[in-house]
Each structure stands twice: as structure tokens, then as C-alpha cells.
Motif scaffolding. Structure first.
Motif, PDB file in Angstrom:
ATOM      1  N   LYS A   1      15.063   1.668  -1.285  1.00 10.46           N
ATOM      2  CA  LYS A   1      15.296   1.603   0.160  1.00 10.46           C
ATOM      3  C   LYS A   1      14.538   0.433   0.795  1.00 10.46           C
ATOM      4  N   TRP A   2      13.252   0.302   0.443  1.00 19.32           N
ATOM      5  CA  TRP A   2      12.409  -0.648   1.163  1.00 19.32           C
ATOM      6  C   TRP A   2      12.248  -1.986   0.456  1.00 19.32           C
ATOM      7  N   GLY A   3      12.521  -2.023  -0.835  1.00 20.19           N
ATOM      8  CA  GLY A   3      12.358  -3.284  -1.560  1.00 20.19           C
ATOM      9  C   GLY A   3      13.139  -4.450  -0.958  1.00 20.19           C
ATOM     10  N   PRO A   4      14.418  -4.265  -0.572  1.00 20.26           N
ATOM     11  CA  PRO A   4      15.187  -5.392  -0.016  1.00 20.26           C
ATOM     12  C   PRO A   4      14.873  -5.699   1.448  1.00 20.26           C
ATOM     13  N   ILE A   5      14.073  -4.855   2.113  1.00 17.59           N
ATOM     14  CA  ILE A   5      13.841  -5.019   3.554  1.00 17.59           C
ATOM     15  C   ILE A   5      12.653  -5.945   3.783  1.00 17.59           C
TER      16      ILE A   5
ATOM     17  N   ALA B   1       1.401   9.649  -5.298  1.00 18.04           N
ATOM     18  CA  ALA B   1       2.039  10.962  -5.121  1.00 18.04           C
ATOM     19  C   ALA B   1       2.717  11.410  -6.413  1.00 18.04           C
ATOM     20  N   VAL B   2       3.391  10.464  -7.096  1.00 24.17           N
ATOM     21  CA  VAL B   2       4.040  10.808  -8.364  1.00 24.17           C
ATOM     22  C   VAL B   2       2.988  11.163  -9.411  1.00 24.17           C
TER      23      VAL B   2
ATOM     24  N   ILE C   1       0.839  -1.202   0.000  1.00 25.80           N
ATOM     25  CA  ILE C   1       0.000   0.000   0.000  1.00 25.80           C
ATOM     26  C   ILE C   1       0.871   1.248   0.000  1.00 25.80           C
ATOM     27  N   GLU C   2       1.984   1.206   0.730  1.00 27.53           N
ATOM     28  CA  GLU C   2       2.895   2.350   0.755  1.00 27.53           C
ATOM     29  C   GLU C   2       3.509   2.591  -0.621  1.00 27.53           C
TER      30      GLU C   2
END
Length: 433
Positions: free
Chosen positions: A242-246, A220-221, A212-213
């Protein structure tokens, strides 16, 4: 060429007094008809300004999400369904809900977008593998590996693919309909060759919030593109990198094979996953003065046996925030230990209750089987009397009634225990989770 916002459709008149309006999108509650069901005659449909006949909305979703909004008057009772037809609430699907939030945010004049999203047909690769609820991996909230054509975001500055996130064609099609100004931001991996991978764009279970984020970043884009007439997906690419690998936080379930963060000497009971570290701990390092508690924090590699994250809930986050602000490690540890002890206590009680319920249900089945046997024997005896030519006495249902009463008693005891389990689970959520 810069993108231009298409002219909006003329808004449909409505009565301000009859339909109170809200500026913010309403909260989307859980849908009670997210699975196919029969026997309901209260389905609603979008009727105005253009009817969407195959889009069914349950009364709960209407009351929660549409009523008292500018779109409430567009929806009315749908035609009666055949008695044996199974129907699912179309507003229970996540893509439809995301579309509703987007059109609400953009002030669209009608609900046509919901019909467009719900009518997307899958290509030869089929629906998103994360929506295959028959897959055991999906049932556990995971992402199954599937051979099909996959897509990645493409950096327009370098032409390279952002491999931190892969998306299936079904999800890309939804993005293209939802945000037309973002078409062609995805490109096929390996020139469209069919490969083994997972869809990271739409995930069930604990990873859904991350998805969802990502869609929020796309929104936003898209909004910026429509306002400035220039498309810049750099913020989206940065977010995915940043968040894809987490790994997503497992939110109270066992985490295995991942790094963890802990205070091994001060609060050995505390552990945090990588996502929660980045969200709730890493920003503290930029504070001035820096919280003293951070000096005792250590990053540790994955350990056998796994761990539970202690930062996934607002309650646990507030414990950690207080400790960071006051440097009161002792109180933080006491709260954490009290919570862990309560968790173990409740888990033991729930396991015991579950076993008792299973035993009671087994006893209920046994008594119902004995009831059927006694019922059959009573009928056989009555038939034998009739065949013999003698006048048959009334059928004796005594044993049958006794077994039925015992079965009902066990069923009631199981139901009472089930209610007690629900109360205990609610107590955990309300006071401890």
C-alpha cells in the motif's frame, strides 16, 4: 518448524526506590552529539551485565532515554577519552534507537542488543547508501541510486518478490539481528545480481517516518511470531504494497511531479499530497453521513511549478477536520489564507535578515583583515626604529584597536540578528506551522 521464543536471561536486581520504573518506552529526544566531536569527558558506557566498551552515550541521551528506566543502572561513566579523539554518540543512530524501543517493548533484561546492533559490519557493498552523509542526495533527505545487491520481501505463499520496496544488505543485516525470528523474509533481487536501485527501508529526511512505520510493522509481526510460534508476514506485505509506491509527504517544502488533491472552486489555496490524502481524507469517505466537503474535492495530475501540501502538520489537519465536520468552507479558507500570508511575510523577513547577516559578517571579515594589516604595519615601524639605533617609542596599536572594535561590533550585530531569526522561526512553529 514453528519458532520458539528463546528463554530470557535472568534479570539483574535493582532498587525500585532508587530507580523509578516506567512501563512505556521513554521519548527519544534529539541527540546533540550526533556528529563527531572532541573535548568531552562525560561520556557514558554500558557496563552491566556485560560491558560494551565501544558504545558511547552522551549525557543528554542518557537523561532522556535511560534514566528512570529499568536500564538506567546498567550505564555508568566511561573511561576518559584522549583530548584529540573525535567521538560520536552511538545512541544517535536510528537503528540503535529502534533496537532500544524493541528491547524495551519486549522487556529484555539487559542492553546487549544495542551492542549487537552497533557492531554489525557491512559486507562488500558497504553501509546503507542512505547513511552516506557526504552524498548530496542524502544531504537533501533523498535516496541515492547505487549499484549493489538488493533485496525485497518475499511472499511465502507465492514465492514472488514484493517489488514496492527494495532494501540494501546492510539494512537487512540489521533486521536479522533486531528480529531473529524474521530471518529469510528478504530474498535477493535477480538472484543476487548487482543492480541500480535505492534503499527504501532506511531513509533520511521526510521519508524517515515511513521507514519507522515499516520497522514497526516488522516488530508487530515479530511479536506475533514469538507469541503464536507461527510466522505470518501478510500484514507487513500488505502495508508495503500500500505505502511503498506512495511518495512521502514533503512537509512544507515544494512538491514536484506528483498528483495532488484540491478544492479548485471552493478553496483554490488548498492542496494535499497523495500520502496525506490517504491518511487524512480517504478515511472520511467511509463515514456516515459522509462530509459534504468531499463532494468538491478533485484529484489532479502533476502541474508545473509544484505545490505545497496543506495537510502535513497537526494544525493544518485540525483546520481540515473542523471544515469536514461543520462544512464551513469559508472559515477553513480564511484560516488557510491567513496562514499562507503569514508564511510569505515570515519568509520575506527571514530572507532579509539572512542577507543582512551575510553583509555584517563580510564587514566583520573586512575589519579583521584591516586589523591584521594595521597590526603588521605597527610591528614593522617598531622594528625599523630598533634597526636605526634610535630609542623606539611605544608601539601604536590605535588603528588596530579601532578595527578590532569595528569587527566585534559587526559580529555582535550579526549575532543579534541571528537570535531574531531564531525567534521568528520559533514563532512560526509555535503559532502557524
Amino acid at each position: 518448524m514453528p519458532l520458539v521464543r528463546p528463554p530470557p536471561l535472568p534479570p539483574r536486581p535493582y532498587s525500585e526506590s532508587a530507580t523509578p520504573q516506567t512501563k512505556q518506552p521513554p521519548a527519544l529526544g534529539l541527540c546533540k552529539r550526533s556528529n563527531f566531536t572532541q573535548g568531552h569527558n562525560d561520556w557514558l558506557q554500558i557496563k552491566s551485565p556485560r560491558a560494551i566498551p565501544n558504545f558511547d552515550i552522551c549525557p543528554d541521551c542518557y537523561n532522556t532515554s535511560f534514566r528512570n528506566t529499568r536500564y538506567g543502572s546498567f550505564i555508568s561513566a566511561g573511561p576518559a577519552k584522549p583530548a584529540k579523539m573525535s567521538v560520536v554518540c552511538d545512541f544517535s543512530f536510528l537503528w540503535v534507537r529502534l533496537a532500544y524501543m524493541w528491547l524495551f517493548q519486549m522487556g529484555q533484561p539487559d542492553l546487549s542488543l544495542l551492542g549487537e546492533i552497533s557492531s554489525i559490519d557491512p559486507d562488500r557493498d558497504g553501509i546503507c547508501p542512505n547513511f552516506n552523509m557526504e552524498d548530496p542526495v542524502v544531504k537533501n533527505g533523498g535516496r541515492p541510486e547505487v549499484i549493489r545487491t538488493w533485496y525485497c520481501l518475499q511472499d511465502p505463499k507465492t514465492g514472488s518478490l514484493i517489488e514496492e520496496m527494495t532494501a540494501c544488505s546492510f539494512c537487512v543485516a540489521h533486521i536479522n539481528v533486531l528480529f531473529p525470528c524474521l530471518k529469510r523474509i528478504f530474498a535477493p533481487i535477480a538472484n543476487g545480481q548487482r543492480l541500480l536501485a535505492t534503499c527504501d527501508l532506511m531513509t533520511q529526511g521526510n521519508g524517515q517516518q515511513r521507514c519507522i512505520e515499516i520497522v514497526d510493522q516488522m516488530a508487530a509481526v515479530a511479536q506475533s511470531t514469538l507469541e503464536t510460534k507461527t510466522r505470518d508476514i501478510t500484514p507487513l506485505i500488505d502495508f508495503v504494497k500500500k505505502w511503498g509506491p506512495i511518495p512521502a509527504c514533503q512537509q512544507g517544502t515544494l512538491v514536484s511531479g506528483q498528483k495532488q488533491y484540491s478544492f479548485p472552486s471552493a478553496v483554490p489555496e488548498f492542496t494535499a499530497c497523495e500520502e496525506c490524502y490517504l491518511r487524512h481524507i480517504e478515511p472520511l469517505y467511509s463515514q456516515s453521513p459522509q462530509p459534504a466537503i468531499l463532494a468538491q474535492l478533485e484529484e489532479q495530475e502533476a502541474k508545473s511549478g509544484g505545490f505545497l501540501c496543506d495537510l502535513f502538520s497537526p494544525r493544518l489537519q485540525s483546520y481540515f477536520t473542523d471544515a469536514s465536520r461543520t462544512n464551513d468552507i469559508s472559515t477553513f479558507r480564511q484560516k488557510l489564507m491567513a496562514r499562507n500570508n503569514k508564511m510569505q511575510e515570515i519568509e520575506i523577513q527571514l530572507r532579509r535578515m539572512k542577507q543582512e547577516i551575510q553583509q555584517l559578517k563580510a564587514q566583520e571579515r573586512m575589519h579583521r583583515n584591516q586589523m591584521i594589516v594595521a597590526q603588521s604595519q605597527a610591528r614593522i615601524r617598531s622594528t625599523q626604529w630598533a634597526v636605526s639605533g634610535w630609542s623606539a617609542p611605544p608601539i601604536d596599536w590605535g588603528i588596530t584597536n579601532v578595527e578590532m572594535a569595528k569587527a566585534n561590533e559587526k559580529a555582535m550585530q550579526a549575532a543579534i540578528l541571528q537570535d531574531s531569526m531564531t525567534d521568528l522561526e520559533n514563532e512560526w512553529i509555535r503559532y502557524w506551522k
